[in-house]
Design an enzyme around this catalytic site. Sequence first.
Site, PDB file in Angstrom:
ATOM      1  N   ARG A  29       0.882  -1.099   0.074  1.00  0.00           N
ATOM      2  CA  ARG A  29       0.162  -0.092  -0.052  1.00  0.00           C
ATOM      3  C   ARG A  29       0.766   1.146  -0.083  1.00  0.00           C
ATOM      4  NH1 ARG A  29      -3.280   1.503   4.037  1.00  0.00           N
ATOM      5  NH2 ARG A  29      -5.044   2.228   2.955  1.00  0.00           N
ATOM      6  N   ARG A  32       0.103   4.420  -2.546  1.00  0.00           N
ATOM      7  CA  ARG A  32      -1.113   5.217  -2.410  1.00  0.00           C
ATOM      8  C   ARG A  32      -0.968   6.838  -2.372  1.00  0.00           C
ATOM      9  NH1 ARG A  32      -3.806   5.819   2.806  1.00  0.00           N
ATOM     10  NH2 ARG A  32      -1.731   4.887   4.187  1.00  0.00           N
ATOM     11  N   CYS A  53      10.322  32.021  27.505  1.00  0.00           N
ATOM     12  CA  CYS A  53      10.304  30.221  27.575  1.00  0.00           C
ATOM     13  C   CYS A  53      10.353  30.086  28.990  1.00  0.00           C
ATOM     14  CB  CYS A  53      11.620  29.578  27.042  1.00  0.00           C
ATOM     15  SG  CYS A  53      11.815  27.848  27.346  1.00  0.00           S
ATOM     16  N   CYS A  56      13.842  28.272  30.272  1.00  0.00           N
ATOM     17  CA  CYS A  56      15.092  28.726  30.297  1.00  0.00           C
ATOM     18  C   CYS A  56      15.651  29.198  31.540  1.00  0.00           C
ATOM     19  CB  CYS A  56      15.158  29.828  29.136  1.00  0.00           C
ATOM     20  SG  CYS A  56      15.381  29.333  27.335  1.00  0.00           S
ATOM     21  N   HIS A 116      18.160  26.889  24.756  1.00  0.00           N
ATOM     22  CA  HIS A 116      16.807  26.867  24.426  1.00  0.00           C
ATOM     23  C   HIS A 116      16.886  26.095  23.021  1.00  0.00           C
ATOM     24  CE1 HIS A 116      12.651  27.990  24.246  1.00  0.00           C
ATOM     25  NE2 HIS A 116      12.863  28.364  22.849  1.00  0.00           N
ATOM     26  N   ASN A 156       8.354  14.077  25.218  1.00  0.00           N
ATOM     27  CA  ASN A 156       7.528  14.520  23.924  1.00  0.00           C
ATOM     28  C   ASN A 156       8.291  15.355  23.195  1.00  0.00           C
ATOM     29  OD1 ASN A 156       5.244  12.974  24.845  1.00  0.00           O
ATOM     30  ND2 ASN A 156       4.698  14.546  26.002  1.00  0.00           N
ATOM     31  N   SER A 164       4.960  20.859  24.479  1.00  0.00           N
ATOM     32  CA  SER A 164       4.415  22.453  24.836  1.00  0.00           C
ATOM     33  C   SER A 164       5.465  23.468  24.458  1.00  0.00           C
ATOM     34  CB  SER A 164       3.919  22.545  26.181  1.00  0.00           C
ATOM     35  OG  SER A 164       5.080  22.247  27.031  1.00  0.00           O
ATOM     36  N   HIS A 167      12.168  24.083  23.830  1.00  0.00           N
ATOM     37  CA  HIS A 167      13.206  23.843  24.943  1.00  0.00           C
ATOM     38  C   HIS A 167      13.393  22.206  25.440  1.00  0.00           C
ATOM     39  CE1 HIS A 167      16.038  25.907  27.911  1.00  0.00           C
ATOM     40  NE2 HIS A 167      16.003  24.568  28.232  1.00  0.00           N
ATOM     41  N   HIS A 169      13.506  18.886  26.849  1.00  0.00           N
ATOM     42  CA  HIS A 169      13.065  18.566  28.130  1.00  0.00           C
ATOM     43  C   HIS A 169      12.058  17.542  28.254  1.00  0.00           C
ATOM     44  CE1 HIS A 169       9.496  20.314  26.728  1.00  0.00           C
ATOM     45  NE2 HIS A 169       8.657  19.818  27.458  1.00  0.00           N
ATOM     46  N   GLN A 171      10.023  14.402  31.151  1.00  0.00           N
ATOM     47  CA  GLN A 171       9.170  14.360  32.146  1.00  0.00           C
ATOM     48  C   GLN A 171       9.650  13.019  32.996  1.00  0.00           C
ATOM     49  OE1 GLN A 171       5.213  15.858  32.067  1.00  0.00           O
ATOM     50  NE2 GLN A 171       5.200  16.487  30.026  1.00  0.00           N
ATOM     51  N   GLU A 185       3.680  -5.471  29.582  1.00  0.00           N
ATOM     52  CA  GLU A 185       5.034  -5.800  29.534  1.00  0.00           C
ATOM     53  C   GLU A 185       5.632  -6.946  30.560  1.00  0.00           C
ATOM     54  OE1 GLU A 185       7.761  -2.738  28.420  1.00  0.00           O
ATOM     55  OE2 GLU A 185       6.822  -2.418  26.545  1.00  0.00           O
ATOM     56  N   HIS A 301      11.684   2.807  24.123  1.00  0.00           N
ATOM     57  CA  HIS A 301      10.628   2.939  23.091  1.00  0.00           C
ATOM     58  C   HIS A 301      10.926   4.231  22.421  1.00  0.00           C
ATOM     59  CE1 HIS A 301       8.822  -0.953  23.920  1.00  0.00           C
ATOM     60  NE2 HIS A 301       8.632  -0.284  25.201  1.00  0.00           N
ATOM     61  N   LYS A 314       1.833   9.804  10.117  1.00  0.00           N
ATOM     62  CA  LYS A 314       0.938   8.553  10.300  1.00  0.00           C
ATOM     63  C   LYS A 314      -0.333   8.955  11.320  1.00  0.00           C
ATOM     64  CE  LYS A 314      -0.236   4.327  10.782  1.00  0.00           C
ATOM     65  NZ  LYS A 314      -1.361   3.586   9.781  1.00  0.00           N
ATOM     66  N   PHE A 315      -1.379   8.567  10.716  1.00  0.00           N
ATOM     67  CA  PHE A 315      -2.483   8.950  11.647  1.00  0.00           C
ATOM     68  C   PHE A 315      -3.026   7.403  12.253  1.00  0.00           C
ATOM     69  CE2 PHE A 315      -2.870  12.891   9.567  1.00  0.00           C
ATOM     70  CZ  PHE A 315      -3.077  13.914  10.313  1.00  0.00           C
TER      71      PHE A 315
HETATM   72  P1  H2U Z   1       5.599  18.820  27.562  1.00  0.00           P
HETATM   73  O1  H2U Z   1       6.122  19.676  26.691  1.00  0.00           O
HETATM   74  O2  H2U Z   1       6.105  17.593  27.371  1.00  0.00           O
HETATM   75  O3  H2U Z   1       4.014  18.869  27.731  1.00  0.00           O
HETATM   76  O4  H2U Z   1       5.834  19.003  29.144  1.00  0.00           O
HETATM   77  C1  H2U Z   1       5.889  20.138  29.619  1.00  0.00           C
HETATM   78  C2  H2U Z   1       5.340  20.225  31.080  1.00  0.00           C
HETATM   79  O5  H2U Z   1       5.752  21.299  31.823  1.00  0.00           O
HETATM   80  C3  H2U Z   1       3.896  20.304  31.291  1.00  0.00           C
HETATM   81  O6  H2U Z   1       3.514  18.864  31.758  1.00  0.00           O
HETATM   82  C4  H2U Z   1       4.929  21.697  32.688  1.00  0.00           C
HETATM   83  C5  H2U Z   1       3.420  21.251  32.171  1.00  0.00           C
HETATM   84  O7  H2U Z   1       2.388  20.941  33.121  1.00  0.00           O
HETATM   85  N1  H2U Z   1       5.088  23.087  33.121  1.00  0.00           N
HETATM   86  C6  H2U Z   1       5.253  23.583  34.503  1.00  0.00           C
HETATM   87  O8  H2U Z   1       5.408  22.661  35.179  1.00  0.00           O
HETATM   88  N2  H2U Z   1       5.448  24.849  34.541  1.00  0.00           N
HETATM   89  C7  H2U Z   1       5.320  26.058  33.789  1.00  0.00           C
HETATM   90  O9  H2U Z   1       5.475  26.997  33.789  1.00  0.00           O
HETATM   91  C8  H2U Z   1       4.712  25.477  32.418  1.00  0.00           C
HETATM   92  C9  H2U Z   1       4.745  24.122  31.876  1.00  0.00           C
HETATM   93 ZN    ZN Z   2      14.250  27.823  26.671  1.00  0.00          ZN
END
Ligand code: H2U
Ligand code: ZN
Length: 349
Positions: A29, A32, A53, A56, A116, A156, A164, A167, A169, A171, A185, A301, A314-315
């Site tokens: 496929r 396509r 930011c 930062c 950043h 992410n 979000s 920069h 980062h 979690q 698993e 992963h 990819k959706f």
């Molecule tokens: P993501 O970019 O993976 O969403 O992770 C950013 C995280 O940073 C997100 O969980 C947190 C958000 O809640 N955050 C703070 O703790 N303080 C902030 O000032 C902005 C974002």
């Molecule tokens: Zn930054």
Amino acid sequence: MTVPIDPTEHPHRRRNLLTGEWVLVSPHRMKRPWQGQTESPPPLSLPRYDPSCYLCPGNERAGGLVNPAYTHTFVFDNDFAALRADTQEGTSQNNPFFQSQLETGVCRVICFSPRHDLTLARMDLPDIRRVVDLWAEQIEELSQNEKLGYIQLFENRGAMMGSSNPHPHGQVWATRHLPNEPAKEDRAQRTYFESEGTPLLVDYLSAELAAEERVVVENSDWVVVVPYWAIWPFETLLLPRRPRQHLPELSPSERDSLAGILKRLLILYDNLFETSFPYSMGWHGKPATAGDHAHWQLHAHFYPPLLRSATVRKFMVGYEMLATPQRDLTAEQAAQRLRTQSEIHYLDR
Ligand code: H2U
Ligand code: ZN
């Protein structure tokens, strides 16, 4: 009559040994046409420091706290944590139709660098090593909290994956309960260990090394494969060569070689479509609960969404949501595409 599967021609399904779930592979496929949504690529250049930011050094975060003038890595409690450490213990609702359990936990944000404009792919090896050490420290520290049963490290990367902020980062979310994916698993690895006496992923890696065709990069301690059962087009699995149950167990030289293989993999990803490659990645290691976890093998992963270019993803929609994940490009083709990229980052050429 049984027909041998030609994985480059015949639609077939492959089983994910870690989850027990199936993926449908439809290699015919790929040709396509695509007239659907395209994404905007990430901005070409970012400033080294962005005064707006919230990650930062020296900047104020959304919650009003101010980041220190950090020079390498920096960890803080998520200002909008999905979990709380102080919820009452053991409370659950056992109505057969409305089952719930209180969840306790910790959410932290991990800044990989004060810069950043960098990504893990473009950071120096000693700085990536610092991130590896920090990941291991977080696992070690949070594992000592007896209210916590599982610690999930993840990143992410890129707006396409919901990050979000560009920069660099990641979690850490730690919970009392074992979340869905590690729970699947855990079951699969335990069942295999009970019948074979060796960890599933140690034997799986031997089979992948013998087959060769899905190996992307390797060094003395680590191997990256596109797993046989990959769902995302360029999904990969990073595995230690020797049995290791979690990050704190890694020796100094294994941490250095981990920094090395991470950088090499992420450069291949960025070079594939000459873009800062978006993905969600995360570590799976043994749970933080007491008990025997000899069946666990540490691994990471990488789930990147891109399919054809920097702007076509990819959706995972209709059939994937309602039936089973499906892919067109085979895992072998994806590994070949990644393996043959230059190991010099396109922005450094
Ligand atoms: P993501 O970019 O993976 O969403 O992770 C950013 C995280 O940073 C997100 O969980 C947190 C958000 O809640 N955050 C703070 O703790 N303080 C902030 O000032 C902005 C974002
Ligand atoms: Zn930054």
